[in-house]
Design an enzyme around this catalytic site. Structure first.
Site, PDB file in Angstrom:
ATOM      1  N   ILE A  50       5.545  -1.072  -8.475  1.00 19.00           N
ATOM      2  CA  ILE A  50       6.912  -0.561  -8.347  1.00 19.00           C
ATOM      3  C   ILE A  50       7.760  -1.389  -9.296  1.00 19.00           C
ATOM      4  O   ILE A  50       7.696  -2.626  -9.295  1.00 19.00           O
ATOM      5  CB  ILE A  50       7.428  -0.658  -6.890  1.00 19.00           C
ATOM      6  CG1 ILE A  50       8.890  -0.181  -6.811  1.00 19.00           C
ATOM      7  CG2 ILE A  50       7.283  -2.047  -6.319  1.00 19.00           C
ATOM      8  CD1 ILE A  50       9.433  -0.124  -5.376  1.00 19.00           C
ATOM      9  N   SER A  51       8.520  -0.735 -10.157  1.00 23.15           N
ATOM     10  CA  SER A  51       9.314  -1.445 -11.157  1.00 23.15           C
ATOM     11  C   SER A  51      10.380  -2.305 -10.499  1.00 23.15           C
ATOM     12  O   SER A  51      10.839  -2.025  -9.392  1.00 23.15           O
ATOM     13  CB  SER A  51       9.984  -0.451 -12.116  1.00 23.15           C
ATOM     14  OG  SER A  51       9.024   0.233 -12.881  1.00 23.15           O
ATOM     15  N   GLN A  52      10.780  -3.351 -11.207  1.00 21.40           N
ATOM     16  CA  GLN A  52      11.856  -4.197 -10.702  1.00 21.40           C
ATOM     17  C   GLN A  52      13.147  -3.372 -10.619  1.00 21.40           C
ATOM     18  O   GLN A  52      13.337  -2.417 -11.377  1.00 21.40           O
ATOM     19  CB  GLN A  52      12.045  -5.406 -11.609  1.00 21.40           C
ATOM     20  CG  GLN A  52      12.546  -5.086 -13.006  1.00 21.40           C
ATOM     21  CD  GLN A  52      12.483  -6.283 -13.928  1.00 21.40           C
ATOM     22  OE1 GLN A  52      11.488  -6.513 -14.600  1.00 21.40           O
ATOM     23  NE2 GLN A  52      13.563  -7.044 -13.956  1.00 21.40           N
TER      24      GLN A  52
END
Length: 205
Positions: A50-52
């Protein structure tokens, strides 16, 4: 988290409101929930992340550009993952959102997450090859690619509407950079934005 994103240059109030409205901890593994609001990517399993929050916010802001929300009526996301970016797009109130995930377990997990935050009914989730897009639904006013190909996928360019915008990372073999592709009556305009770090975009199921 929203205050931190403001200090990092996220200025569109609609994006900040959408980020603030989506409970990110519901999209990460239970063991990692204490870190859900840190500005870092987190593993999802199956080699995906999951992207920052900053990456999600900046890509969403770039997708909108300076245009009103109504200019991005139909949006395609490539790489549903856990569904967090999908949920942020839905929290913006965009009327037509489509999202493609290659990995069936993540596709199913994203549906569960979006049901939990009562957002599933607003998006069409598809398990398939994101490299190919969804030609049967095209053209799209916005395309958001959350994994890095070596080159811009031609099918996605072909599915972008005139006046539409694509935001994607590209991997040149040495580094990755975030790009914005605008389609005009005269052709495509490409703008390199900043360095990035994404999982690779895989062509094929």
């Amino acid at each position: 988290m929203v205050e931190r994103l403001t200090h990092m240059g996220i200025r569109r109030t609609e994006v900040l409101a959408a980020i603030g409205a989506v409970p990110r901890h519901l999209f990460v593994e239970e063991a990692l929930r204490s870190r859900a609001y840190d500005d870092m990517s987190l593993p999802l399993g199956l080699g995906q992340t999951i992207s920052q929050p900053y990456t999600v916010a900046v890509m969403t802001q770039l997708l909108l550009g300076e245009e009103p929300l109504s200019q991005r009526r139909r949006v395609l996301e490539i790489g549903t993952g856990c569904g967090y970016q999908t949920a942020v797009l839905q929290a913006l109130g965009l009327p037509e959102i489509y999202s493609i995930e290659r990995l069936r377990p993540l596709h199913e997990r994203a549906k569960q997450h979006l049901r939990a935050v009562k957002l599933l009914q607003q998006a069409r989730l598809v398990c398939g090859d994101g490299y190919l897009g969804l030609p049967e639904v095209a053209p799209f006013d916005g395309i958001l690619v959350t994994a890095a190909p070596a080159q811009i996928p031609l099918p996605l360019l072909q599915q972008l509407a005139v006046g539409g915008r694509m935001v994607l990372p590209l991997d040149d073999g040495h580094a990755q950079f975030l790009w914005v592709i605008d389609k005009t009556e005269q052709g495509f305009r490409e703008t390199c934005i900043q360095e990035a770090l994404f999982v690779p975009l895989v062509n094929g199921i």
